[in-house]
Design a protein around this motif. Structure first.
Motif, PDB file in Angstrom:
ATOM      1  N   THR A  66      39.497  83.740  23.468  1.00 26.53           N
ATOM      2  CA  THR A  66      39.527  82.291  23.665  1.00 26.53           C
ATOM      3  C   THR A  66      40.875  81.755  23.195  1.00 26.53           C
ATOM      4  O   THR A  66      41.699  82.505  22.678  1.00 26.53           O
ATOM      5  CB  THR A  66      38.425  81.577  22.868  1.00 26.53           C
ATOM      6  N   GLY A 109      39.463  73.376  21.338  1.00 26.56           N
ATOM      7  CA  GLY A 109      39.079  74.778  21.274  1.00 26.56           C
ATOM      8  C   GLY A 109      37.792  75.039  20.533  1.00 26.56           C
ATOM      9  O   GLY A 109      37.275  74.148  19.900  1.00 26.56           O
ATOM     10  N   PRO A 110      37.257  76.275  20.626  1.00 28.35           N
ATOM     11  CA  PRO A 110      37.789  77.375  21.426  1.00 28.35           C
ATOM     12  C   PRO A 110      37.557  77.138  22.924  1.00 28.35           C
ATOM     13  O   PRO A 110      36.430  76.847  23.313  1.00 28.35           O
ATOM     14  CB  PRO A 110      36.997  78.578  20.952  1.00 28.35           C
ATOM     15  N   ILE A 111      38.592  77.255  23.729  1.00 30.94           N
ATOM     16  CA  ILE A 111      38.479  77.079  25.172  1.00 30.94           C
ATOM     17  C   ILE A 111      38.920  78.351  25.880  1.00 30.94           C
ATOM     18  O   ILE A 111      39.431  79.272  25.247  1.00 30.94           O
ATOM     19  CB  ILE A 111      39.344  75.881  25.667  1.00 30.94           C
ATOM     20  N   GLU A 112      38.730  78.382  27.190  1.00 30.68           N
ATOM     21  CA  GLU A 112      39.150  79.531  27.976  1.00 30.68           C
ATOM     22  C   GLU A 112      40.674  79.639  27.926  1.00 30.68           C
ATOM     23  O   GLU A 112      41.354  78.613  27.921  1.00 30.68           O
ATOM     24  CB  GLU A 112      38.700  79.317  29.412  1.00 30.68           C
ATOM     25  N   LEU A 170      39.495  70.713  10.726  1.00 25.95           N
ATOM     26  CA  LEU A 170      38.225  70.436  10.057  1.00 25.95           C
ATOM     27  C   LEU A 170      37.371  69.519  10.931  1.00 25.95           C
ATOM     28  O   LEU A 170      36.160  69.693  11.046  1.00 25.95           O
ATOM     29  CB  LEU A 170      38.463  69.772   8.701  1.00 25.95           C
ATOM     30  N   ASP A 171      38.033  68.547  11.564  1.00 25.94           N
ATOM     31  CA  ASP A 171      37.330  67.604  12.416  1.00 25.94           C
ATOM     32  C   ASP A 171      36.755  68.299  13.645  1.00 25.94           C
ATOM     33  O   ASP A 171      35.674  67.954  14.121  1.00 25.94           O
ATOM     34  CB  ASP A 171      38.308  66.494  12.824  1.00 25.94           C
ATOM     35  N   ALA A 172      37.487  69.307  14.168  1.00 29.10           N
ATOM     36  CA  ALA A 172      37.035  70.021  15.363  1.00 29.10           C
ATOM     37  C   ALA A 172      35.970  71.063  15.034  1.00 29.10           C
ATOM     38  O   ALA A 172      35.358  71.622  15.928  1.00 29.10           O
ATOM     39  CB  ALA A 172      38.213  70.692  16.041  1.00 29.10           C
ATOM     40  N   GLY A 173      35.758  71.343  13.756  1.00 28.39           N
ATOM     41  CA  GLY A 173      34.751  72.336  13.367  1.00 28.39           C
ATOM     42  C   GLY A 173      35.185  73.761  13.662  1.00 28.39           C
ATOM     43  O   GLY A 173      34.352  74.609  13.959  1.00 28.39           O
ATOM     44  N   ILE A 174      36.474  74.036  13.585  1.00 24.24           N
ATOM     45  CA  ILE A 174      36.981  75.402  13.767  1.00 24.24           C
ATOM     46  C   ILE A 174      36.743  76.155  12.453  1.00 24.24           C
ATOM     47  O   ILE A 174      37.025  75.618  11.380  1.00 24.24           O
ATOM     48  CB  ILE A 174      38.495  75.370  14.084  1.00 24.24           C
ATOM     49  N   LEU A 182      41.017  60.446  18.779  1.00 24.99           N
ATOM     50  CA  LEU A 182      41.085  60.728  20.210  1.00 24.99           C
ATOM     51  C   LEU A 182      39.688  61.039  20.726  1.00 24.99           C
ATOM     52  O   LEU A 182      38.913  61.736  20.071  1.00 24.99           O
ATOM     53  CB  LEU A 182      42.024  61.912  20.482  1.00 24.99           C
ATOM     54  N   ASN A 183      39.394  60.523  21.913  1.00 27.37           N
ATOM     55  CA  ASN A 183      38.066  60.696  22.502  1.00 27.37           C
ATOM     56  C   ASN A 183      37.861  62.068  23.112  1.00 27.37           C
ATOM     57  O   ASN A 183      36.829  62.692  22.924  1.00 27.37           O
ATOM     58  CB  ASN A 183      37.896  59.649  23.603  1.00 27.37           C
ATOM     59  N   LYS A 184      38.866  62.536  23.859  1.00 28.23           N
ATOM     60  CA  LYS A 184      38.675  63.759  24.639  1.00 28.23           C
ATOM     61  C   LYS A 184      38.913  65.030  23.832  1.00 28.23           C
ATOM     62  O   LYS A 184      38.346  66.062  24.157  1.00 28.23           O
ATOM     63  CB  LYS A 184      39.616  63.729  25.850  1.00 28.23           C
ATOM     64  N   ALA A 185      39.752  64.948  22.803  1.00 37.04           N
ATOM     65  CA  ALA A 185      40.041  66.150  22.022  1.00 37.04           C
ATOM     66  C   ALA A 185      38.818  66.540  21.202  1.00 37.04           C
ATOM     67  O   ALA A 185      38.008  65.697  20.841  1.00 37.04           O
ATOM     68  CB  ALA A 185      41.226  65.898  21.110  1.00 37.04           C
ATOM     69  N   ASP A 186      38.700  67.858  20.902  1.00 38.92           N
ATOM     70  CA  ASP A 186      37.583  68.310  20.075  1.00 38.92           C
ATOM     71  C   ASP A 186      37.749  67.850  18.636  1.00 38.92           C
ATOM     72  O   ASP A 186      36.781  67.654  17.921  1.00 38.92           O
ATOM     73  CB  ASP A 186      37.474  69.830  20.127  1.00 38.92           C
TER      74      ASP A 186
END
Lengths: 229, 234
Positions: free
Chosen positions: B101, B46-49, B129-133, B24-28
């Motif tokens: 957050t 995330g992490p988002i508001e 893991l892909d989002a770097g959380i 997905l392009n828009k997801a983190d």
């Protein structure tokens, strides 16, 4: 710790026991008692000059850190400050006095939607981040409003790479096209050149650079210039 | 061991894994985890508001999970899955690093052929893991079903889930190999449950080592990774 450098690590990997207290850890590494543990997946990098370890990955979400250079978009305008979107979970605060030569009667003329290149001065997980448009010497030195140009997003890994000393892309581009660039480590890159065509070529070269070997970048740029003229 | 399962697998054989990351392009972060006909897409933002400020937590980040089935509306059964997955993921994400957050994890089922909760947890691990959380370790999950003749099937299909006597979903962490989540349905003797633990542990280890390989391949260049089906020796 040395035997993990430039190796792939996943969260939970014990990287080393702390022996040398002068080592600094950053992005993706945590200290638990006397151990250093990875908390992200990626490649462990080490800067000899700064004695600094961090994990390099392809994440898109920015987490503010002090002294980072970022590109932000103004989202709110107040009497003595601005709210700036820098891509983190909370928008950052930019004081109207943190510009070179700004006084109470001489405030910067910025509006909602304008771009600024700034430096993170306060980054604390419990507080709203703060940014300033001044260098450490209290001079503007490139920070401030970004006029005209084009803004695009990339991964944080790519933006760090563009700023590193051993990155040949920008130098190679500069040989063929004159341009201005502001790279924010929050994954935002602003470019400006004399024509839209050049701006598009620069953008495409940077975004595709991850998939092209360094020695073929020059050919790629030349091909793009030729095909469009 | 005799071959008694409909799809020709052995009792202790799990279906082959297949995965794809950053689709997905828009997801983190995003990942798709497939086991034959069971396939789930997980997206992490995330992490988002925090969207709903009433739910904001002062000392840690809020984990929000939403689970959408492949057909029809979300029902109470999906809400239960959301809760299970949320509890499992909350214990491996280092939530205290980003207070006030929100981390949203969204699941879309492509097709459901049994073991869907396990599939979703594995997809979530890859997407995180892909989002770097920041996480304290990896998580791997597997489903087991216990039949009337006291045999245990690993990674059951929808048909086998329907016919079995009891079912258990289990998730292990990569750190110190502790059980992170366990949910059991139906009646199950204690003997059989403890007998199955080493088997599920072994299967989760396989899942975790697969996840490691998939992420490594992603960082080194190739986006999708697959394996052949594996037999688990307990």
């Amino acid at each position: 710790m040395e035997n993990f450098v430039d190796q792939f690590v996943v969260p939970g990997d014990v990287i080393a026991k702390i022996e040398d207290l002068k080592v600094r850890i950053g992005h993706g590494l945590l200290q638990s008692k006397d151990q250093i543990i990875a908390s992200k997946s990626g490649i462990l990098r080490y800067s000899k000059h700064h004695k600094f370890y961090w994990i390099e990955n392809e994440q898109k979400r920015y987490i503010p850190q002090v002294e980072d250079m970022v590109v932000g978009v103004i989202t709110e305008k107040h009497a003595e400050s601005f709210k700036v979107d820098i891509g983190s979970s909370c928008s950052a605060l930019l004081s109207a006095y943190s510009f070179e030569n700004a006084t109470k009667s001489n405030k910067p003329l910025l509006n909602v939607g304008n771009l600024v290149y700034a430096r993170v001065s306060v980054a604390n997980k419990d507080m709203e981040p703060e940014i300033v448009c001044l260098s450490v010497r209290n001079k503007s030195e490139g920070f401030g409003q970004l006029m005209a140009g084009y803004l695009f997003n990339c991964t944080l890994g790519l933006s760090h790479y563009l700023l590193s000393e051993d990155c040949p892309i920008l130098a190679t581009l500069g040989k063929h096209i004159p341009f201005e660039i502001a790279v924010g480590v929050n994954g935002r890159v602003w470019v400006n050149s004399k024509s839209n065509l050049h701006t598009i070529i620069i953008t495409n070269t940077i975004l595709n650079s991850q998939f092209i070997p360094d020695d073929q970048i020059e050919n790629f740029i030349l091909k793009l210039i030729e095909s469009r003229t | 061991m005799t071959n008694t399962r409909n799809d020709g697998r052995l009792n202790n054989q799990i279906r082959a894994f297949e995965s794809e990351q950053s689709l997905l392009n828009k997801a983190d972060g995003s990942a798709r985890f497939t086991q034959n006909k069971s396939s789930v897409l997980a997206a992490v933002y995330g992490p988002i508001e925090v969207k709903n400020s009433r739910k904001q937590k002062i000392l840690k980040s809020l984990i929000e999970v939403s689970f959408t089935p492949s057909v029809g509306n979300t029902t109470y059964l999906d809400k239960e899955k959301e809760l299970l997955i949320k509890n499992a993921l909350e214990s491996i994400i280092l939530t205290t690093l980003h207070p006030r957050t929100q981390i949203s994890i969204i699941f879309q089922v492509f097709s459901d052929d049994g073991s869907i909760i396990s599939c979703a947890i594995n997809a979530a691990c890859l997407a995180l893991l892909d989002a770097g959380i920041e996480m304290q370790g990896l998580i791997g999950s597997v489903t087991l079903c216990y039949n009337h003749d006291k045999s245990i099937y690993l990674d059951p299909t929808a048909q086998e889930e329907k016919e079995c006597k009891s079912l258990s979903v289990i998730a292990y962490g990569s750190q110190s190999s502790q059980i992170i989540m366990n949910k059991t349905e139906g009646t199950l003797s204690m003997d059989l449950y403890f007998k199955s633990l080493p088997l599920s542990k072994e299967a989760c280890d396989k899942v975790i080592s697969y996840i490691k390989l998939a992420v490594k391949n992603r960082i080194m260049g190739t986006i999708s990774t697959n394996t052949t089906s594996t037999t688990i020796e307990s």
